[in-house]
Design an enzyme around this catalytic site. Structure first.
Site, mmCIF file in Angstrom:
data_model
loop_
_atom_site.group_PDB
_atom_site.id
_atom_site.type_symbol
_atom_site.label_atom_id
_atom_site.label_comp_id
_atom_site.label_asym_id
_atom_site.label_seq_id
_atom_site.Cartn_x
_atom_site.Cartn_y
_atom_site.Cartn_z
ATOM 1 N N LYS A 146 83.375 33.385 45.273
ATOM 2 C CA LYS A 146 83.190 33.882 43.903
ATOM 3 C C LYS A 146 81.866 33.361 43.326
ATOM 4 C CE LYS A 146 85.871 30.015 42.238
ATOM 5 N NZ LYS A 146 87.217 29.482 42.217
ATOM 6 N N ARG A 188 96.722 28.620 32.943
ATOM 7 C CA ARG A 188 95.588 29.523 32.876
ATOM 8 C C ARG A 188 96.148 30.926 33.095
ATOM 9 N NH1 ARG A 188 90.394 28.277 36.681
ATOM 10 N NH2 ARG A 188 91.769 29.071 38.317
ATOM 11 N N TYR A 207 55.270 20.695 25.522
ATOM 12 C CA TYR A 207 55.647 21.023 24.149
ATOM 13 C C TYR A 207 56.172 19.792 23.408
ATOM 14 C CZ TYR A 207 55.682 26.002 25.360
ATOM 15 O OH TYR A 207 55.345 27.259 25.747
ATOM 16 N N MET A 245 60.007 27.054 29.963
ATOM 17 C CA MET A 245 60.796 28.170 30.491
ATOM 18 C C MET A 245 60.549 28.357 31.995
ATOM 19 S SD MET A 245 60.835 32.163 29.388
ATOM 20 C CE MET A 245 61.278 31.889 27.676
#
Ligand code: PLP
Length: 821
Positions: A488, A587, A716, A765
């Protein structure tokens, strides 16, 4: 391979022949999927921990095999011949030992923790013109690989070079009996596989067993412990020891080692004479390996002075075969290990396991063969033709002359550049492509054209380790316990198809995905094993049914809706479903008060078939919560009993995930569901961790290095200020690639040239900066975000999260590259 007939073979391996004894055999198979050209082939049915070759006799027979070595011959095969033995793997080894005795030419046996394959391949690069060499293909050095290697010895050979590798105590004696080396070569002894040995001395003793009968031994005299043990050994103390090192006692005394940016000049003293040679490498391991090679030449009484040029041209060995996504939905298998027929065969087999209809081959001139060109390319064509390629591209002036031997659509070019001039991207379409060529042809130029994304930042997935990890878990299971592998979330971020394909090829029973679309993708790529969808959304039932995916059914509502969908789609055969029991996770799952209605619906229902009943543990990885596990499993036992008795069925029963398999293997039931463990991670079970190998490595390269002075700031927000002269490396990955911003400001580290560099300032980023003031490195050097160092466990700790999150966070824009060794 030299031919034997079945009568001879039966006699050699002390088996009972059932059938015709005059059948000739000269090919060995042990995996029925690998059978392409069955002629004169024999199939050995090995009985492994989980897989039993006897289940594949029919498949092998259908592919044309008529000769078999088995424990017990079946009776329903027409026109087939069987040799019955107690243990087919032993039989193969006995055959190899017998075969080895037919030859009297020198055989070099190489062992050590690192460098075996490189030393073997370099000896071949140095000596192939002088000898007709037979050697282990790739790194075939196990109990089984060594036997297959030895069986390739032929009359025309006059030198053998074989590797021997061990992972457990007491394996070497058998390898010695198979290889029977006359010259021993010991490469570096490190800490590899130390976990299975008491200490380094035990490793040395075990490794030296390969040399029980050698006449000469080659090793590094600087390893004092080793040298001492050799001097005290009954046999080794008496034989010719050819050593290298800095001391005056070494046969080859190192005078000076001088490296520049690309080469190393090595001066040695041997028989009072100085000799200097150069190799195109600068790393310590390559320097040592070249010294081992030189020393081995002395052991063969070869005048190494004549090999200066060959040393100068030694080529790196690409140990791994890469499987990559390629343009236009294609798969690229890049295998430039070396170009000989044996490694071509291995590449062809890997290609053949890719479920693509269309298959293409790019093949260059084969170097380093001392067959005549006619013989060489006839054998190449004989090997390639049975694979029925849709298209073959031949590159090189030699191979092009033999174009007519290849039975496909063939194009030929004199050089890689000539091929690239006419190459068009749009002509590649949904195919599996094998690139197989020797180094000078620079096939990487073609692979760069075919790959989908750039190569600098890559998530490397080692498929070999994946299988080895699975086998570690399998060793905790009964042979009958089924195995479901969880793929998965794109196989925990590693990419679903290649991982699933590898799992399918290794005989796992089920795959588990989270949602129907993941299953659909696998089916479309050609995966055929049963797939369970753990979280089937109502809107996806149609997809689910169309792609034969099997839903987890966790409530009455879902069951009714799914049955309704089956009716709508007029599915007439019973559709497999999997019932999830609520036992303490809270769940998804059926509660006990659902059971009456559940049983009522399922009783005499012909639309669905309950294929399994299962539950999921909340605390399998927490030793202090063992009571809760017991509570859950006991509740599960009751639920299973109630439903299976009421319906009079015996579906597959399963509960354990990776940590559960380790801690509660007595409750493995009929199947287990392996997830994080196969990727090499076991958090709360330290003793497992040392057997597991890291499957995943996230790497990038240094884009730029800058030097900054006291008071200057980085990134930054100016959150890092240099307090001294500082060297900063900029890396081309950032939070959009899945590197969490919270690793910045000195919290996280990355690996560069064996050291850890701290992440400085704010992570951007697409970029981040690390402090490399004390780390020797240059622009373009490789950087490990996680892998062997730092490990996923380290990153997990810095982020205060779990490894699952680290693994699944790596962004899709990072290219996944798969390796097989
Ligand atoms: C993900 C998952 C697993 C595997 O868990 P690991 O801890 O990764 O081994 C097993 N069962 C179910 C139902 C899962 O969702």
């Amino acid at each position: 391979m030299k031919s034997y007939n079945l009568n001879q073979l039966a006699r050699i391996i002390n088996g009972t022949l059932i059938g015709k004894g005059d059948e000739i055999i000269n090919q060995i198979f042990f995996d029925s999927r690998m059978i392409i050209n069955p002629i004169h082939g024999i199939f050995f049915a090995f009985h492994g921990n989980q897989k039993d070759g006897h289940h594949y006799l029919q498949d092998a027979y259908q592919k044309g095999i008529r000769n078999f070595v088995v424990e017990k011959a079946p009776t329903n095969f027409v026109d087939a011949n069987f040799i019955e033995v107690k243990n087919p793997l032993n039989a193969l080894q006995v055959w190899a030992k017998y075969h080895r005795k037919q030859f009297t030419f020198p055989v070099i046996g190489i062992t050590g923790s690192n460098g075996k394959t490189i030393v073997k391949e370099w000896l071949n690069q140095l000596l192939w013109k002088k000898f007709s060499i037979v050697r282990s293909p790739k790194s075939y050095n196990s109990q089984f690989g060594a036997a297959l290697s030895i069986l390739q010895m032929e009359d025309k050979n006059d030198l053998g070079i074989f590797e021997a590798g061990i992972s457990m105590p007491n394996e070497m004696q058998n390898l010695e009996e198979i290889i029977q080396p006359t010259i021993g070569v010991l490469t570096k002894i490190g800490e590899a596989h130390l976990e299975n040995f008491e200490n380094q001395e035990e490793i040395i003793f075990e490794k030296l067993k390969l040399f029980t009968h050698v006449d000469k031994l080659v090793y590094n005299i600087e390893n004092e412990k080793l040298h001492q043990i050799i001097l005290e050994d009954e046999h080794l103390s008496k034989i010719d020891k050819i050593t290298y090192g800095y001391t005056d006692f070494a046969t080859v005394k190192i005078n000076q080692i001088l490296s520049n940016q690309t080469n190393t000049q090595i001066s040695i003293l041997h028989n009072q004479e100085e000799f200097t040679y150069t190799i195109p490498f600068i790393d310590d391991a390559s320097i040592k390996n070249s010294l081992i090679c030189l020393t081995t030449l002395i052991s063969l009484n070869i005048d190494y002075k004549l090999f200066k040029e060959e040393f100068n041209q030694l080529l790196p060995i690409e140990m791994r075969l890469e499987i990559k996504e390629a343009i236009n939905n294609s798969i690229l298998i890049n295998d430039t290990f070396n170009s000989d027929l044996n490694s071509l065969k291995i590449g062809l087999n890997v290609l053949n396991q890719q479920p693509k209809e269309k298959k293409s081959l790019v093949l260059t001139d084969i170097l380093q063969s001392n067959l005549s060109d006619e013989e060489l390319y006839q054998q190449t064509a004989d090997l390639v033709n049975p694979y029925h390629f849709d298209e073959i591209v031949l590159i090189g002036e030699k191979i092009s002359q033999f174009k007519h031997l290849f039975q496909s659509y063939v194009r030929s070019y004199n050089s890689t550049e000539e091929f690239l001039e006419q190459f068009k991207h749009q002509n590649v379409d949904n195919e599996a492509i094998l690139l197989k060529g020797s180094r000078p042809f620079k096939l990487e130029k073609i692979s760069n054209e075919l790959e989908t994304r750039s190569n600098d930042s890559v998530l490397e997935i080692n498929l070999q380790y994946l299988i080895e990890n699975i086998n570690v878990y399998r060793s905790l299971l009964k042979p009958t316990t089924k195995l479901m592998c969880m793929v998965k979330a794109n196989s925990y971020g590693t990419g679903s198809f290649e991982v699933a394909n590898m799992l399918q090829n290794n005989g796992i029973d089920f795959l588990g995905v989270a949602i129907a679309d993941e299953g659909k993708e696998l089916r479309e790529a050609g995966i055929t094993v049963p797939i369970i969808v753990m979280n089937p959304e109502q809107s996806s039932y149609s997809t689910l049914i169309d792609y034969q995916l099997e839903p987890e059914i966790y409530s009455l509502r879902v069951l009714k809706l799914f049955i309704q969908k089956l009716q709508e789609k007029q599915i007439s055969t019973a559709y497999p479903i999997h019932l999830k029991m609520e036992t303490g996770m809270n769940r998804l799952g059926f509660h006990e008060d659902d059971f009456d209605e559940l049983i009522a619906i399922l009783k005499n229902n012909s639309q669905v078939e309950v294929r399994s009943i299962f539950t999921h543990l909340a605390t399998a990885d927490m030793p202090e919560e063992a009571d809760y596990v017991n509570y859950q499993l006991n509740r599960f036992d009751k639920s299973y009993a109630t439903i299976s008795e009421a319906l009079d069925i015996k579906p597959i029963k399963h509960a354990l995930n990776s940590p559960g398999i380790v801690a509660y293997s007595d409750r493995q039931y009929d199947m287990v569901r392996l997830g994080i463990g196969m990727y090499g991670y076991s958090e709360y079970t330290d003793f497992m961790q040392k057997y597991l190998k890291p499957v995943v490595r996230f790497k990038t390269v240094i884009s730029q290095i800058s030097e900054i002075e006291i008071g200057e700031t980085v990134s930054y927000g100016r959150r890092f200020t240099a307090e001294k002269h500082t060297k900063i490396a900029t890396l081309p990955v950032g939070y959009a690639d899945g590197i969490r911003r919270s690793l910045g400001y000195g919290k996280g580290k990355v690996g560069i040239n064996g050291q850890l560099a701290t992440i400085t300032g704010t992570i951007c980023m697409d970029m981040m900066m690390v402090d490399v003031t004390d780390i020797p490195c240059k622009e373009g050097d490789e950087v490990t975000i996680f892998g062997d160092s730092p490990t996923i466990a380290d990153v997990t700790k810095w982020l205060e999260t779990i490894p699952y999150e680290v693994l699944t966070s790596v962004s899709h824009r990072i290219k996944r590259v798969y390796y097989k060794e």
